[in-house]
Design an enzyme around this catalytic site. Structure first.
Site, short mmCIF file in Angstrom:
data_model
loop_
_atom_site.label_atom_id
_atom_site.label_comp_id
_atom_site.label_asym_id
_atom_site.label_seq_id
_atom_site.Cartn_x
_atom_site.Cartn_y
_atom_site.Cartn_z
N ARG A 116 0.89 -1.11 -0.03
CA ARG A 116 0.03 -0.05 0.00
C ARG A 116 0.77 1.18 0.12
NH1 ARG A 116 -3.59 -3.19 2.93
NH2 ARG A 116 -5.10 -3.78 1.75
N LYS A 138 4.06 11.90 -11.05
CA LYS A 138 3.41 10.96 -11.82
C LYS A 138 4.04 9.74 -12.10
CE LYS A 138 0.82 13.92 -15.06
NZ LYS A 138 0.78 14.20 -16.36
N GLU A 180 11.84 18.55 -23.84
CA GLU A 180 10.69 18.86 -22.52
C GLU A 180 11.28 20.19 -22.09
OE1 GLU A 180 8.04 16.98 -21.65
OE2 GLU A 180 8.42 14.84 -22.10
N LYS A 231 8.55 23.54 -13.84
CA LYS A 231 7.49 22.60 -13.35
C LYS A 231 7.23 22.61 -11.95
CE LYS A 231 6.63 17.69 -13.99
NZ LYS A 231 7.10 16.29 -14.39
N GLU A 241 -3.18 17.25 -11.03
CA GLU A 241 -3.38 17.70 -12.51
C GLU A 241 -5.13 17.91 -12.68
OE1 GLU A 241 -1.18 15.80 -15.65
OE2 GLU A 241 -3.21 15.66 -16.71
N ARG A 245 -1.60 21.93 -14.11
CA ARG A 245 -0.59 20.89 -14.25
C ARG A 245 -0.93 20.53 -15.89
NH1 ARG A 245 1.91 16.19 -10.63
NH2 ARG A 245 3.29 15.44 -12.23
N ASN A 249 1.15 19.13 -20.31
CA ASN A 249 1.13 18.09 -20.98
C ASN A 249 1.04 18.71 -22.66
OD1 ASN A 249 0.84 15.92 -19.31
ND2 ASN A 249 -1.62 16.64 -19.12
N HIS A 252 1.80 16.66 -25.60
CA HIS A 252 1.82 15.25 -25.58
C HIS A 252 0.63 14.29 -25.83
CE1 HIS A 252 5.11 16.44 -22.68
NE2 HIS A 252 5.25 15.05 -22.21
N HIS A 256 2.04 11.13 -27.56
CA HIS A 256 1.76 9.84 -27.33
C HIS A 256 1.20 9.18 -28.50
CE1 HIS A 256 1.32 10.81 -22.77
NE2 HIS A 256 2.61 10.77 -22.96
N HIS A 268 10.14 9.44 -26.53
CA HIS A 268 9.28 10.12 -26.12
C HIS A 268 9.46 11.85 -26.22
CE1 HIS A 268 6.10 11.65 -23.19
NE2 HIS A 268 7.22 12.36 -22.47
N1 LIG Z 1 6.38 11.18 -14.80
C1 LIG Z 1 6.35 11.96 -15.56
O1 LIG Z 1 5.78 13.19 -14.96
C2 LIG Z 1 7.05 12.00 -16.92
C3 LIG Z 1 7.32 13.06 -17.65
C4 LIG Z 1 7.89 13.14 -18.84
C5 LIG Z 1 8.21 11.65 -19.33
N2 LIG Z 1 7.82 10.66 -18.59
C6 LIG Z 1 7.93 9.31 -19.42
O2 LIG Z 1 9.47 9.18 -19.31
C7 LIG Z 1 9.81 8.25 -20.26
C8 LIG Z 1 10.90 9.03 -21.00
O3 LIG Z 1 12.01 8.88 -20.36
P1 LIG Z 1 13.55 8.89 -20.71
O4 LIG Z 1 13.52 9.72 -22.19
O5 LIG Z 1 14.34 9.16 -19.71
O6 LIG Z 1 13.61 7.16 -21.47
P2 LIG Z 1 14.45 5.96 -20.86
O7 LIG Z 1 14.23 5.71 -19.44
O8 LIG Z 1 13.76 4.83 -21.83
O9 LIG Z 1 16.01 6.18 -21.39
C9 LIG Z 1 16.38 6.51 -22.84
C10 LIG Z 1 17.47 5.34 -22.95
O10 LIG Z 1 18.67 6.04 -22.32
C11 LIG Z 1 19.24 4.82 -21.66
N3 LIG Z 1 20.03 5.44 -20.67
C12 LIG Z 1 19.54 5.95 -19.43
N4 LIG Z 1 20.40 6.68 -18.78
C13 LIG Z 1 21.66 6.45 -19.38
C14 LIG Z 1 22.83 6.73 -19.08
N5 LIG Z 1 23.11 7.62 -18.07
N6 LIG Z 1 23.93 6.49 -19.89
C15 LIG Z 1 23.57 5.75 -21.05
N7 LIG Z 1 22.15 5.29 -21.27
C16 LIG Z 1 21.27 5.69 -20.47
C17 LIG Z 1 18.18 4.02 -21.38
O11 LIG Z 1 18.54 2.65 -20.99
C18 LIG Z 1 17.24 4.03 -22.52
O12 LIG Z 1 17.80 3.08 -23.60
C19 LIG Z 1 8.43 8.04 -21.00
O13 LIG Z 1 7.99 6.82 -20.71
C20 LIG Z 1 7.42 9.05 -20.45
O14 LIG Z 1 6.22 8.54 -20.69
C21 LIG Z 1 7.20 10.76 -17.46
ZN LIG Z 2 6.86 14.09 -21.64
#
Ligand SMILES: NC(=O)c1ccc[n+]([C@@H]2O[C@H](COP(=O)([O-])OP(=O)(O)OC[C@H]3O[C@@H](n4cnc5c(N)ncnc54)[C@H](O)[C@@H]3O)[C@@H](O)[C@H]2O)c1
Ligand SMILES: [Zn+2]
Length: 356
Positions: A116, A138, A180, A231, A241, A245, A249, A252, A256, A268
């Site tokens: 939980r 999130k 972003e 942010k 949101e 908030r 998006n 997005h 998406h 992304h």
């Molecule tokens: N929670 C939120 O508010 C929020 C906001 C924006 C995006 N997101 C989510 O975030 C995700 C995208 O995140 P991302 O762009 O970090 O993608 P990711 O986590 O897939 O990382 C991108 C790539 O880089 C590699 N990687 C990560 N760190 C590394 C490092 N230091 N050195 C070498 N390689 C490395 C990973 O293995 C992956 O292949 C999406 O799923 C999106 O929906 C969430």
């Molecule tokens: Zn995003």
């Protein structure tokens, strides 16, 4: 900049984002935070192999997941939960996410439902996760109906942001993060967008050749706090949101859809960059944006940063892929639209435009 404090209305949920100069500093701060509690490290195979973090801080209780958006699903959540039980994590224990947005969103989600809800720490390793996904609580996973459709709001206990992670990133990941950051620049009235512009002018050569240099990473890391602060201002006012908030998006709903249509081959951040242009164009079409100045400024900036904003999908397939977006209510596709830089409104496709 040492830290940024995030104040959530419920004080127990407030936390700090601390900036660390190197892995040693992360290690020191992490040790203080763990303070002999049982903890599980969760990362992905790229972070585990490519960064030196785990040479410095080895922990027997480490779960290494397969990297990539395609693995942001229940199977991975199950692995995290199972490992948690195997390692006897209890309600006082910590889960520690060391990775990009995919690992961070999943560990956030798993920790919010494990017994939980237990505490978790974010150690973002991509630019995108530093400026965006590690902040604001999130969490979630994707399923066959769309992106991030299953999830919770669960704030981390702490975020440790370290520049050293950026040096092993592929160049495309720098662009993902910048997309972003540009989004933050557009929704805010402050100077963030022009600071990104200055950076693009100064580092044009690196961006043209798509290569990371120490100089480039230092310069970008210097403006990471600006992005986080934009942010922060928003999520502190609207954690779950209900209203403003939603502005975060921007791009997005389209983004998406583009990610899904491309079978997650478009990452992304790049999908968001393309999505922002769709939103700006739609804002102009609906006469919310009065002229093309911001659209042109946006395209020029993306050109300088060598970020591809072309879109191969037609608007009908995008709209079709948009229908499951959780930001939609009663079948209307909700969109974040732009009146001006720093002036954002919520809208949707008008009937006429929907028929186009
Ligand atoms: N929670 C939120 O508010 C929020 C906001 C924006 C995006 N997101 C989510 O975030 C995700 C995208 O995140 P991302 O762009 O970090 O993608 P990711 O986590 O897939 O990382 C991108 C790539 O880089 C590699 N990687 C990560 N760190 C590394 C490092 N230091 N050195 C070498 N390689 C490395 C990973 O293995 C992956 O292949 C999406 O799923 C999106 O929906 C969430
Ligand atoms: Zn995003």
């Amino acid at each position: 900049m040492d830290k940024i404090e995030i104040h959530i209305k419920n004080i127990k949920k407030s936390y700090d984002i601390e900036f660390c100069k190197d892995f040693e500093e992360v290690k020191k701060k992490l040790k203080e935070e763990i303070n002999n509690r049982n903890c599980l490290f969760i990362t992905d195979d790229n972070v585990f192999r490519k960064t030196k973090f785990f040479n410095i801080f080895s922990n027997k209780k480490t779960l290494v997941l397969k990297n990539g958006e395609i693995n942001k699903n229940f199977e991975s959540i199950n692995k995290i939960l199972k490992k948690g039980f195997e390692e006897k994590l209890d309600r006082e224990s910590l889960m520690i996410a060391i990775g990009g947005g995919v690992v961070g969103d999943m560990v956030g989600f798993a920790s919010s439902i494990y017994m939980r809800g237990i505490n978790f720490i974010q150690i973002p390793t991509t630019l995108l996760s530093m400026v965006d996904s590690s902040v604001g609580g999130k969490t979630g996973i994707d399923n066959e109906y769309g992106k991030n459709l299953i999830g919770t709001f669960h704030q981390p206990k702490k975020v440790l942001c370290c520049k050293e992670f950026l040096s092993t990133l592929k160049f495309i990941e720098i662009k993902n993060g910048l997309s972003e950051m540009i989004k933050h620049g557009i929704i805010s009235k402050n100077k963030h967008l022009s600071n990104i512009n200055n950076l693009a002018n100064e580092l044009k050569k690196e961006f043209k050749e798509s290569h990371n240099s120490v100089n480039l990473i230092n310069k970008i890391f210097n403006i990471v706090p600006e992005s986080i602060k934009i942010k922060k201002e928003i999520i502190e006012k609207d954690e779950t949101e209900k209203n403003i908030r939603k502005f975060l998006n921007l791009g997005h709903t389209y983004g998406h859809a583009i990610e899904i249509l491309s079978n997650f081959k478009t990452p992304h951040g790049i999908a968001v960059a393309k999505g922002i242009l769709c939103s700006l164009n739609e804002s102009k079409k609906q006469k919310i944006l009065s002229n093309n100045d911001l659209i042109n400024e946006y395209k020029v900036l993306l050109d300088k940063l060598n970020i591809d904003y072309s879109n191969i999908f037609d608007i009908d397939s995008i709209k079709n892929a948009m229908t499951h977006d959780k930001k939609n209510t009663s079948g209307i596709i909700n969109l974040v639209l732009v009146k001006n830089k720093g002036e954002i409104i919520m809208g949707n496709f008008t009937k006429e435009i929907g028929n186009e």
